[in-house]
Structures are given as C-alpha cells and as structure tokens.
Scaffold this motif. Structure first.
Motif, PDB file in Angstrom:
ATOM      1  N   THR A 122     -12.553 -36.834  46.962  1.00  0.00           N
ATOM      2  CA  THR A 122     -12.325 -35.471  46.486  1.00  0.00           C
ATOM      3  C   THR A 122     -12.626 -34.431  47.561  1.00  0.00           C
ATOM      4  O   THR A 122     -12.218 -33.295  47.437  1.00  0.00           O
ATOM      5  N   VAL A 123     -13.369 -34.828  48.580  1.00  0.00           N
ATOM      6  CA  VAL A 123     -13.680 -33.847  49.617  1.00  0.00           C
ATOM      7  C   VAL A 123     -12.619 -33.877  50.719  1.00  0.00           C
ATOM      8  O   VAL A 123     -11.901 -34.859  50.865  1.00  0.00           O
ATOM      9  N   THR A 124     -12.534 -32.798  51.440  1.00  0.00           N
ATOM     10  CA  THR A 124     -11.564 -32.708  52.519  1.00  0.00           C
ATOM     11  C   THR A 124     -12.295 -32.393  53.811  1.00  0.00           C
ATOM     12  O   THR A 124     -13.024 -31.392  53.851  1.00  0.00           O
ATOM     13  N   PRO A 125     -12.166 -33.162  54.860  1.00  0.00           N
ATOM     14  CA  PRO A 125     -11.405 -34.414  54.899  1.00  0.00           C
ATOM     15  C   PRO A 125     -12.099 -35.508  54.103  1.00  0.00           C
ATOM     16  O   PRO A 125     -13.313 -35.482  53.953  1.00  0.00           O
ATOM     17  N   GLN A 126     -11.311 -36.438  53.621  1.00  0.00           N
ATOM     18  CA  GLN A 126     -11.858 -37.513  52.803  1.00  0.00           C
ATOM     19  C   GLN A 126     -12.918 -38.266  53.582  1.00  0.00           C
ATOM     20  O   GLN A 126     -12.801 -38.481  54.773  1.00  0.00           O
ATOM     21  N   LEU A 127     -13.938 -38.656  52.862  1.00  0.00           N
ATOM     22  CA  LEU A 127     -15.112 -39.209  53.514  1.00  0.00           C
ATOM     23  C   LEU A 127     -14.979 -40.687  53.858  1.00  0.00           C
ATOM     24  O   LEU A 127     -14.677 -41.516  53.006  1.00  0.00           O
ATOM     25  N   THR A 128     -15.236 -40.992  55.103  1.00  0.00           N
ATOM     26  CA  THR A 128     -15.384 -42.377  55.531  1.00  0.00           C
ATOM     27  C   THR A 128     -16.750 -42.826  55.027  1.00  0.00           C
ATOM     28  O   THR A 128     -17.770 -42.233  55.379  1.00  0.00           O
ATOM     29  N   PRO A 170     -17.784 -52.939  52.332  1.00  0.00           N
ATOM     30  CA  PRO A 170     -17.449 -52.485  53.688  1.00  0.00           C
ATOM     31  C   PRO A 170     -17.254 -50.971  53.703  1.00  0.00           C
ATOM     32  O   PRO A 170     -17.072 -50.344  52.659  1.00  0.00           O
ATOM     33  N   ILE A 171     -17.314 -50.420  54.896  1.00  0.00           N
ATOM     34  CA  ILE A 171     -17.054 -48.988  55.037  1.00  0.00           C
ATOM     35  C   ILE A 171     -15.553 -48.744  54.972  1.00  0.00           C
ATOM     36  O   ILE A 171     -14.783 -49.403  55.661  1.00  0.00           O
ATOM     37  N   SER A 172     -15.160 -47.849  54.076  1.00  0.00           N
ATOM     38  CA  SER A 172     -13.746 -47.495  53.993  1.00  0.00           C
ATOM     39  C   SER A 172     -13.472 -46.384  54.995  1.00  0.00           C
ATOM     40  O   SER A 172     -14.051 -45.300  54.911  1.00  0.00           O
ATOM     41  N   LEU A 173     -12.579 -46.680  55.893  1.00  0.00           N
ATOM     42  CA  LEU A 173     -12.283 -45.666  56.904  1.00  0.00           C
ATOM     43  C   LEU A 173     -11.380 -44.615  56.292  1.00  0.00           C
ATOM     44  O   LEU A 173     -10.295 -44.901  55.839  1.00  0.00           O
ATOM     45  N   ARG A 174     -11.868 -43.396  56.292  1.00  0.00           N
ATOM     46  CA  ARG A 174     -11.017 -42.312  55.825  1.00  0.00           C
ATOM     47  C   ARG A 174     -10.944 -41.291  56.951  1.00  0.00           C
ATOM     48  O   ARG A 174     -10.709 -41.678  58.098  1.00  0.00           O
ATOM     49  N   ALA A 175     -11.194 -40.056  56.648  1.00  0.00           N
ATOM     50  CA  ALA A 175     -10.860 -39.050  57.662  1.00  0.00           C
ATOM     51  C   ALA A 175     -12.042 -38.240  58.190  1.00  0.00           C
ATOM     52  O   ALA A 175     -11.857 -37.257  58.882  1.00  0.00           O
ATOM     53  N   SER A 176     -13.261 -38.639  57.876  1.00  0.00           N
ATOM     54  CA  SER A 176     -14.370 -37.761  58.226  1.00  0.00           C
ATOM     55  C   SER A 176     -15.143 -38.190  59.470  1.00  0.00           C
ATOM     56  O   SER A 176     -16.143 -37.570  59.816  1.00  0.00           O
ATOM     57  N   LEU A 194      -6.367 -30.338  44.925  1.00  0.00           N
ATOM     58  CA  LEU A 194      -5.639 -29.061  45.008  1.00  0.00           C
ATOM     59  C   LEU A 194      -6.056 -28.318  46.272  1.00  0.00           C
ATOM     60  O   LEU A 194      -5.227 -27.808  47.028  1.00  0.00           O
ATOM     61  N   TYR A 195      -7.339 -28.270  46.519  1.00  0.00           N
ATOM     62  CA  TYR A 195      -7.850 -27.616  47.727  1.00  0.00           C
ATOM     63  C   TYR A 195      -7.259 -28.271  48.972  1.00  0.00           C
ATOM     64  O   TYR A 195      -6.856 -27.609  49.922  1.00  0.00           O
ATOM     65  N   ARG A 196      -7.246 -29.597  48.945  1.00  0.00           N
ATOM     66  CA  ARG A 196      -6.731 -30.287  50.135  1.00  0.00           C
ATOM     67  C   ARG A 196      -5.265 -29.962  50.350  1.00  0.00           C
ATOM     68  O   ARG A 196      -4.827 -29.714  51.464  1.00  0.00           O
ATOM     69  N   GLY A 197      -4.518 -29.944  49.239  1.00  0.00           N
ATOM     70  CA  GLY A 197      -3.109 -29.619  49.355  1.00  0.00           C
ATOM     71  C   GLY A 197      -2.914 -28.231  49.945  1.00  0.00           C
ATOM     72  O   GLY A 197      -2.053 -28.015  50.809  1.00  0.00           O
ATOM     73  N   LEU A 198      -3.731 -27.296  49.506  1.00  0.00           N
ATOM     74  CA  LEU A 198      -3.614 -25.926  50.030  1.00  0.00           C
ATOM     75  C   LEU A 198      -3.913 -25.903  51.513  1.00  0.00           C
ATOM     76  O   LEU A 198      -3.205 -25.264  52.303  1.00  0.00           O
ATOM     77  N   ALA A 199      -4.964 -26.612  51.915  1.00  0.00           N
ATOM     78  CA  ALA A 199      -5.329 -26.635  53.331  1.00  0.00           C
ATOM     79  C   ALA A 199      -4.182 -27.205  54.152  1.00  0.00           C
ATOM     80  O   ALA A 199      -3.812 -26.664  55.205  1.00  0.00           O
ATOM     81  N   GLN A 200      -3.579 -28.271  53.636  1.00  0.00           N
ATOM     82  CA  GLN A 200      -2.506 -28.898  54.403  1.00  0.00           C
ATOM     83  C   GLN A 200      -1.264 -28.050  54.456  1.00  0.00           C
ATOM     84  O   GLN A 200      -0.469 -28.137  55.385  1.00  0.00           O
ATOM     85  N   ALA A 201      -1.078 -27.224  53.431  1.00  0.00           N
ATOM     86  CA  ALA A 201       0.085 -26.338  53.436  1.00  0.00           C
ATOM     87  C   ALA A 201      -0.199 -25.081  54.252  1.00  0.00           C
ATOM     88  O   ALA A 201       0.625 -24.178  54.329  1.00  0.00           O
ATOM     89  N   GLY A 202      -1.393 -25.030  54.800  1.00  0.00           N
ATOM     90  CA  GLY A 202      -1.730 -23.877  55.619  1.00  0.00           C
ATOM     91  C   GLY A 202      -2.060 -22.625  54.822  1.00  0.00           C
ATOM     92  O   GLY A 202      -2.050 -21.511  55.350  1.00  0.00           O
ATOM     93  N   ARG A 203      -2.341 -22.798  53.551  1.00  0.00           N
ATOM     94  CA  ARG A 203      -2.712 -21.629  52.750  1.00  0.00           C
ATOM     95  C   ARG A 203      -4.235 -21.517  52.718  1.00  0.00           C
ATOM     96  O   ARG A 203      -4.908 -22.406  52.221  1.00  0.00           O
ATOM     97  N   HIS A 204      -4.722 -20.451  53.183  1.00  0.00           N
ATOM     98  CA  HIS A 204      -6.171 -20.247  53.212  1.00  0.00           C
ATOM     99  C   HIS A 204      -6.633 -19.670  51.878  1.00  0.00           C
ATOM    100  O   HIS A 204      -6.024 -18.742  51.343  1.00  0.00           O
TER     101      HIS A 204
END
Lengths: 337, 337
Positions: free
Chosen positions: A282-288, A324-330, B254-264
């Motif tokens: 749910t967090v951005t970037p998704q947590l590794t 195992p650690i899931s590699l995501r984006a953090s 939703l937040y992530r989608g906004l970030a990726q669409a470049g909407r602050h």
DNA sequence: ACCGATTGTCGAACCGGTTCGCGCAAAGTG
DNA sequence: CACTTTGCGCGAACCGGTTCGACAATCGGT
C-alpha cells in the motif's frame, strides 16, 4: 426446543435422540428417520452450553491478543482474521480476549471459568507469564511466537533474527554502509516482546558481521512517531542511507519523514523490513520486505492447537518460518556520494 | 474443582456457596468468611458452561463480521478491537463469527446452539437476511450500520450520505468542477452494502446540487486495484481534479496512481473521503477525511446491546454519527488550469 | 413462658445435554 | 425347542451450577 421435546414428538427416549445426533451407538433405520424428520422440521440444534457441560469440551478456542491501547498493526489484525477462519473450518469458535489490561479480568475468566478448550497466544514475550497461568489451570496453548526457551513448546513463529539479518545482508549487498534499525516501542522492548528482541539481535549481529555502521531506535506504533524517529535518525547520523524496520504502523511516518528530508526512496535511501505483504504494497514505493505469512501462520496455529486438543499426550511441535524477502521498489544501490 | 468440593471443604451445602457467590440471599458473616477463605485458597471460579446452562445466559456476545476473502480494511479491524474491549469492560466475552462464507456454518452455530446472548453485526447490507435469522431464533442484535428501514431497529451507524455530501461540498468549495467517486468493489455494491449505497447516493446528490461533473467507480479492496482505478479515472476524464473515496484499502493505490500520473497532491489533485483517522494519517500527504470514530462506535454498539439484553422490552434506540471532516493535507484549491 | 416473625441454611429439583447398564425381542445355533 | 447371541431402545445418573420451598434456630413482644 430441547432434546426432550424432540424425543416426545418422535415418540422415543431422549437418549435415542442423542445417539442419532452423535452416531455413537447404532440406531435402526426406521427410528433414525423418524427422529431426523422431527429434527429437520423443527430446525433443532443442541444447546452448546449443555453439551459443553456434559462432555467437558466447549469447542471454542481463546485468542489472546494485546489490547488496542497501543494500536493494532495490520499484521496482528490479519492474524485474528485468519485464525478465526481456520478455526471455523474445523468447527471451532473463537473467543477473543484482550490481555495486558489492568487486571486482566477477561483473560482470567477465559481460563478459570473454562470457557475455552485451549488458547492461542499472540504478541509473545520472551518470558511470558501467560504460559504459567495456562499451565496452572491445565489449558493447552499454542503461541504465535517463541519464548526464550522454545525447545519443548507448541508454537508457530517467525524467525525474526534471520529475517533481520537477511534485511541487513540485502542492504549491505547493495552497498549501504550506514543503516538504522527501527524497532517497536521501547515499552514493548522492555516488556520483553520477542519479535523486538530477536529482530534487534539479528540486526546487530549481521551489522557487525558486515562491518556496517548502525544505530538502533525504538519507535511508537503510529505514523507521527515514525516521522519523528526518522528525523532523529538523520539528525544523529546524516550519512545514513538505509533502514530496517519491524514497525509496520510507523512505516507511513518513516516514508513521510524521508520525503520531507528530501530523500528519495530508493534513489537516496533504502527501506526494508518485516511487514505483512498486503501492507507492504500500500505504500509508495512498494516496500521490499520479508512478507509475514499471516494466513499460513493463523492456519498452522489452529492446526497445532486442534491436534494438541485431540491428542493430549502428543509431543510438542512447532513451525519456524522464515519467508524470503520480496523484492519490490523501496531498496536500491547506495548512492555513490 | 467444583462448587460441591468447595461446599464440602467449608462444611456447608452447595446452595450456600452459590449464595455467597451471587449474593442473592443473605449469608451470615461467619459462614461467608469460612466459604470465602476456601474459595480464595483454591482459586475457585465457577464453570461458565454450567452457569450458562442454569441461568440461560452465556455472558457472551457474538461479533459477526465478513470473512477475510475480501481483505479486511483497517476500519473493520478497529471495530473488532474496540468492540472486544468495550465488551470486556462490561464483563462480556466476544465470540467471533465470520459470516458470508460458503454455508455459514459458524453463524448458524452461533445462533442455533445459543452460544451467545446477542450479536453485533458488521458490514451491513440494505436488506440484511441475517436479521431474519436472528429474529427467527429470538436473539437480540445491534447493527453497525443501517438497513433500508432503520426506523425501529437497534444500530449505530455512520451517515455515509451526509459524509459523502460533505466531501463533495468541501471539494466544490475549493473550486473543483470534475470529481470522481471511488466506491467499494462492485460485488459489494451489488450485494447491497449500505455504506457503498448511501455513500454513492450522497455523492451523486451533492454533485448534482453543486453542478459538478462526476463519475463513479467501483474499486477492489487493495492497492493495485486502487492504482488501476485511478488510471481509469484519468483516462476517462483527464480533467478530473479531485476524488472522494470510501475505499480505505485502495487509498494507497490511488495515491500511487496519482504519483505515477504526475499529479501532485494536493497541488494538482485533491483526495478526500471517509477513513479511520489513524489510517488517514499514515499516507503522505495526510488525508483530509471524515474520520470514522471506530472506538466510539464499538463502545456504543456494545452499550446498546447490553442495554437491550438487560431490558428486553426497551424501545429501539440508535445512534447516527456524522463526524466532521478533519482537514489535513490532501485537499487544496483547484488549479487555475 | 409462649407465640409469631425473622434469619440462615439445607435438600431437592431443574437447566439440556451425554453415557452407561440393562432388558426385551428377534435372530442364530445345536 | 431350549439356549445363547445380537441389536435396539429405555431409564437413570451425571456434568456443575442456580433457585425455590421448607425448616430449625434465634429474636422480640406480651
């Protein structure tokens, strides 16, 4: 609507109805059908209290969890849901008991009044007196977590030591040389929470092995504490480029703190830890992160407890999980700065 | 250790021990103390099943919640915790029952076998057949949420209509002219979930009143669905500058989608909705939202149920709550673009 | 000193199931 | 045909409490 009424309408004795219900003695086809028809017509279901009284089992298990005073984490809540469902699948009901409150009345009731056949303990401490209480009244229990002496106990646990080590190795492999550790609140650490202790131990050990500079922090279970903690981390050691956390509830705050400090994840700063998979996404970037397998653990805990209830003399069993650690984006390579 | 044993050791009859315990008849000081001493020494507590059988009350309430198949939201989980604690404070235990599963065995057991004195229903539908089941076995219930005909029921609910309206007005006041609504999953809407229906109704009504362009979406209860939903929103109508959501689990997506669409957020896009306060604060920027008062609602639900249990003929009562919108950081004036 | 009211305790019945031992009838055996 | 075996169903006792009516002992009043 009781068994006597059914017996009367079917023109048989109460015991015969009971035997139809339990199947513990043969009943002729004719009477069985006669009785069954009455039961179906009236939608009769035997009274749980009476049955519990008669055969000494409640078909209920207790789930002992910490009170919400210190906010629930998603992980704990996932456990609750999964335990309830696993239990329902085995025809057990689940009675919830918040322990750790003032006088622990609810917990005492659960045990002393024999409302349950056994218990599942959450949020284990290294020395957990709840086991003593349970033993003293002869109630079998299964822990989610391990005490300091797990050898001959019944439990399903996460290998927080190994998990924290894996997180450090992952970060060290990416070139990080200064790593912070964000633990659960100090009050829980002092109370002896096993995840906090074992995670800290694993982190410290791995950090020493890899020769990385490290600092460890305790952090409240909420977003604003996470934010404050992150500020302290960067204040104490601005060269910090990564952190490992066990504190799921603080995660959002840690991220916010990083954003406000102008550290971009994962370019300038890597974050990893041990978190339930669903929340990591749910967090951005998704947590590794090492994804806590809440569903599996809930199911295993129920399986163990039911086995123990069915075979009181069975030897202790347990499951130590190390997902195992899931590699995501953090996480990413340490900056070359 | 039963009441007979206590009686024997104290040299009195079982009934006298019972009267000491319940206080329903006077007992002389001498014998009372004698009995009390034995009780204390042995740590005796009366058996719950026997007591329940004898006086027809289990001192347990059932909490009926949806299965985790469709992930729990933080809000639901907060309810569970708070209901359990409020019940514990009134010396009630809480039995959990996942309803909505295949055959609903657990729910049926709860009712038919009279394991509980009453029930609290979560995740209400506008036409909720669980009420019929409860009525048919004569079990009192309190709902968290309202059916289509709430007049003479027992419930504590959130005024989702008013809340959604307030969100629209807030956004419209800030100058937003094109607003999206992100609802719970379509399957839940079709099943008649009241929050989804009333929220949608309030949104639609307010949008019409304020003359804003609006679209409504259903969205799965997880982050990736949220992200996908946001992409659809911007694809369908790129001029959208704000959204209202009831879907807490999708918020991160939703937040992530906004970030990726470049909407602050909140400069280019405003987000608001109805979310438990604690979760609204974990996202960055923190969400301006009507904070669901989970603690208060849990407590009120238990209060109502206990009152109903104590006074079976009391007239129906309910509480409709409409918490104010907490201004945080996710909404701002519409861009002058 | 006697009688009625009061106080404190007891025994028995009951809540709604389960389980054990027994008796009766039908079936099997020599 | 007498004699055991087998199959079915019944009654009674029990699980551990609560509650009611009865009864004995104490008390106050005349």
């Amino acid at each position: 609507m009781n068994i006597g009424e059914i017996a009367k309408r079917a023109g048989v004795s109460r015991s015969t109805v009971s035997y139809v219900l339990s199947g513990k003695r043969p009943v002729s086809d004719g009477t069985r059908q006669k009785i069954q028809r009455v039961i179906d017509e009236l939608g009769y279901q035997p009274n749980a209290s009476a049955r519990a009284l008669a055969n000494g089992r409640t078909n209920t298990i207790g789930l002992v969890f910490p009170p919400a005073g210190n906010h629930y984490t998603g992980m704990q809540l996932d456990f609750i849901g999964n335990v309830v469902e696993a239990a329902a699948a085995k025809d057990y009901d689940v009675l919830l008991s918040p322990s750790g409150m003032d006088s622990d009345r609810s917990f005492q009731r659960l045990l002393g009044e024999r409302r349950v056949d056994g218990a599942i303990l959450m949020e284990l401490r290294l020395q957990d007196d709840r086991f003593d209480h349970l033993d003293s009244v002869g109630l079998p229990a299964v822990a989610i977590g391990r005490t300091a002496h797990p050898e001959n106990g019944w439990w399903v646990g996460l290998d927080h030591t190994a998990l924290a080590e894996a997180c450090v190795h992952h970060l060290a492999d990416l070139g990080h040389r200064t790593i912070a550790f964000v633990n659960r609140p100090e009050q829980l650490l002092r109370a002896g929470y096993e995840s906090a202790h074992r995670g800290l131990e694993g982190f410290t050990k791995a950090a020493a092995e890899r020769g990385v500079t490290s600092r460890t922090y305790c952090c409240g279970d909420d977003a604003s504490s996470g934010q404050a903690c992150l500020e302290r981390i960067l204040h104490d050691e601005p060269a910090t480029t990564a952190l490992v956390t066990l504190n799921e509830a603080a995660l959002g705050g840690l991220y916010r703190g990083l954003a406000q400090a102008g550290r971009h994840v994962p370019r300038d700063f890597s974050v990893t830890g041990v978190v339930a998979g669903r929340w990591a996404e749910t967090v951005t970037p998704q947590l590794t992160a090492a994804d806590v397998p809440a569903e599996q653990m809930g199911r295993l805990a129920v399986d163990l407890l039911v086995e123990r209830l069915d075979h009181p003399e069975a030897p202790a069993r347990h499951h130590l999980l190390a997902p195992p650690i899931s590699l995501r984006a953090s996480t990413g390579p340490a900056g070359t700065g």
